[in-house]
Scaffold this motif. Sequence first.
Motif, PDB file in Angstrom:
ATOM      1  N   TYR A 168       0.834  -1.201   0.000  1.00 57.71           N
ATOM      2  CA  TYR A 168       0.000   0.000   0.000  1.00 57.71           C
ATOM      3  C   TYR A 168       0.872   1.255   0.000  1.00 57.71           C
ATOM      4  O   TYR A 168       1.860   1.325   0.742  1.00 57.71           O
ATOM      5  CB  TYR A 168      -0.894   0.029   1.237  1.00 57.71           C
ATOM      6  N   GLY A 186       0.067   6.938   1.863  1.00 54.75           N
ATOM      7  CA  GLY A 186      -1.194   7.609   2.171  1.00 54.75           C
ATOM      8  C   GLY A 186      -2.327   6.635   2.419  1.00 54.75           C
ATOM      9  O   GLY A 186      -3.140   6.824   3.335  1.00 54.75           O
ATOM     10  N   GLU A 187      -2.391   5.580   1.615  1.00 55.19           N
ATOM     11  CA  GLU A 187      -3.454   4.588   1.778  1.00 55.19           C
ATOM     12  C   GLU A 187      -3.242   3.773   3.054  1.00 55.19           C
ATOM     13  O   GLU A 187      -4.197   3.461   3.772  1.00 55.19           O
ATOM     14  CB  GLU A 187      -3.496   3.663   0.559  1.00 55.19           C
ATOM     15  N   ALA A 238      -1.728   4.830   5.755  1.00 50.48           N
ATOM     16  CA  ALA A 238      -2.071   5.728   6.864  1.00 50.48           C
ATOM     17  C   ALA A 238      -3.585   5.820   7.030  1.00 50.48           C
ATOM     18  O   ALA A 238      -4.095   5.853   8.161  1.00 50.48           O
ATOM     19  CB  ALA A 238      -1.470   7.111   6.631  1.00 50.48           C
ATOM     20  N   ARG A 239      -4.310   5.848   5.914  1.00 51.31           N
ATOM     21  CA  ARG A 239      -5.768   5.908   5.993  1.00 51.31           C
ATOM     22  C   ARG A 239      -6.323   4.667   6.687  1.00 51.31           C
ATOM     23  O   ARG A 239      -7.210   4.766   7.552  1.00 51.31           O
ATOM     24  CB  ARG A 239      -6.377   6.023   4.592  1.00 51.31           C
ATOM     25  N   VAL A 240      -5.822   3.494   6.331  1.00 51.33           N
ATOM     26  CA  VAL A 240      -6.288   2.254   6.952  1.00 51.33           C
ATOM     27  C   VAL A 240      -6.051   2.296   8.461  1.00 51.33           C
ATOM     28  O   VAL A 240      -6.940   1.971   9.255  1.00 51.33           O
ATOM     29  CB  VAL A 240      -5.572   1.041   6.318  1.00 51.33           C
ATOM     30  N   ARG A 267      -5.592   4.929  10.400  1.00 56.47           N
ATOM     31  CA  ARG A 267      -6.336   6.013  11.045  1.00 56.47           C
ATOM     32  C   ARG A 267      -7.825   5.689  11.150  1.00 56.47           C
ATOM     33  O   ARG A 267      -8.448   5.875  12.203  1.00 56.47           O
ATOM     34  CB  ARG A 267      -6.136   7.313  10.267  1.00 56.47           C
ATOM     35  N   VAL A 268      -8.408   5.162  10.063  1.00 59.59           N
ATOM     36  CA  VAL A 268      -9.848   4.921  10.034  1.00 59.59           C
ATOM     37  C   VAL A 268     -10.213   3.635  10.766  1.00 59.59           C
ATOM     38  O   VAL A 268     -11.115   3.618  11.613  1.00 59.59           O
ATOM     39  CB  VAL A 268     -10.354   4.882   8.575  1.00 59.59           C
ATOM     40  N   TYR A 269      -9.528   2.550  10.481  1.00 56.38           N
ATOM     41  CA  TYR A 269      -9.895   1.256  11.042  1.00 56.38           C
ATOM     42  C   TYR A 269      -9.269   0.991  12.410  1.00 56.38           C
ATOM     43  O   TYR A 269      -9.791   0.191  13.186  1.00 56.38           O
ATOM     44  CB  TYR A 269      -9.519   0.127  10.089  1.00 56.38           C
ATOM     45  N   THR A 321       0.093   8.316  10.393  1.00 60.86           N
ATOM     46  CA  THR A 321       1.026   8.772   9.367  1.00 60.86           C
ATOM     47  C   THR A 321       2.460   8.434   9.751  1.00 60.86           C
ATOM     48  O   THR A 321       3.245   7.968   8.903  1.00 60.86           O
ATOM     49  CB  THR A 321       0.872  10.281   9.143  1.00 60.86           C
ATOM     50  N   GLU A 353      -8.958  -4.488   7.417  1.00 59.33           N
ATOM     51  CA  GLU A 353      -8.713  -4.280   5.993  1.00 59.33           C
ATOM     52  C   GLU A 353      -8.575  -5.606   5.252  1.00 59.33           C
ATOM     53  O   GLU A 353      -9.178  -5.806   4.188  1.00 59.33           O
ATOM     54  CB  GLU A 353      -7.443  -3.445   5.805  1.00 59.33           C
TER      55      GLU A 353
END
Length: 325
Positions: A154, A157-158, A160-162, A164-166, A173, A224
């Motif tokens: 990944y 950015g992707e 970090a999104r996983v 942060r969100v999940y 980050t 994820e």
Amino acid sequence: MSSTEPAPRAVHVPVLLDRVTELLGPACAAEGAVLVDATLGLAGHSLALLRAHPGLRLVGLDRDPDARAEATRRIADAGVADRATVAPAVFDELPEVLDRLGLAEVQAVLFDLGVSSLQLDRPDRGFSYAADAPLDMRMDPSGPRTAADVVNTYPVGELARVLRVYGEERFATRIAQAVVRERARAPFTSTERLAHLVRDSIPAATRRTGGHPAKRTFQALRIEVNDELGVLERALPAALDALAVGGRLAVITFHSLEDRIVKQTLAAGAVDRTPPGMPVPLPELSPTLRLLTRGGEAPSEAEVAANPRAASARVRAAERIRRAT
């Protein structure tokens, strides 16, 4: 242990067992009632309900072949195999399973979300940061994507999104950037290396509280890899559609992301959608569900003391009071 020796049976303590059997019991009591355990695991809740209700039939779903094998053994040992069907399926496949079995509706549905005791207690599955193991985390070992695939491929950015969100990880980050730097040196293959990197990426003051520093990262990767929230968003409406009038659904969650989806789905079915200003409620817009719990109910202090894994559990339940039109 050699590959020919059977795996030891996991010690299984079902979370919120008494409350779940209380909530689903009225729907399971009738002769011929059908309970769908959408996350069968080691069948702890289902076995309690089968024992309590001699006329109950079980349809158990699980994507994990190890869990299905152990659940099947436990069901046979309990002498209720003639009332149980165990199906290899992810729980958003519930409509297809019921269709194959010729079941137009069911009386009860249970979801016990998250990772199972069997998965946590088998280090080789890669779910736990407590022991070194391959970085896998697939609930279905034949699934196409492992945690190592996510960590090693990944973009920053992707990734970090996983996290942060999940994982609700505030240092997402920093961790993602450290992962990308380290994987350039050598791909990640083990849980231990990843757990150490996460620990070293988090400020020392933060590491002193809140449990293991890698807990949120491992949760995020597991969600994820297995598309857990997407599956839940598809499965809940399907489960509610399958409920007969008077049928009940109970959902055990272990983190706020799951609980939010359950809360919103059940609340949407429990409101009267008659437009404001109408002189009388419109029957076709009246609630389809009656909530059975006040918010997400937590386990007692005694249960948490006996089973620390229950600490973050919450249960929500609802009863279908009419068919949607």
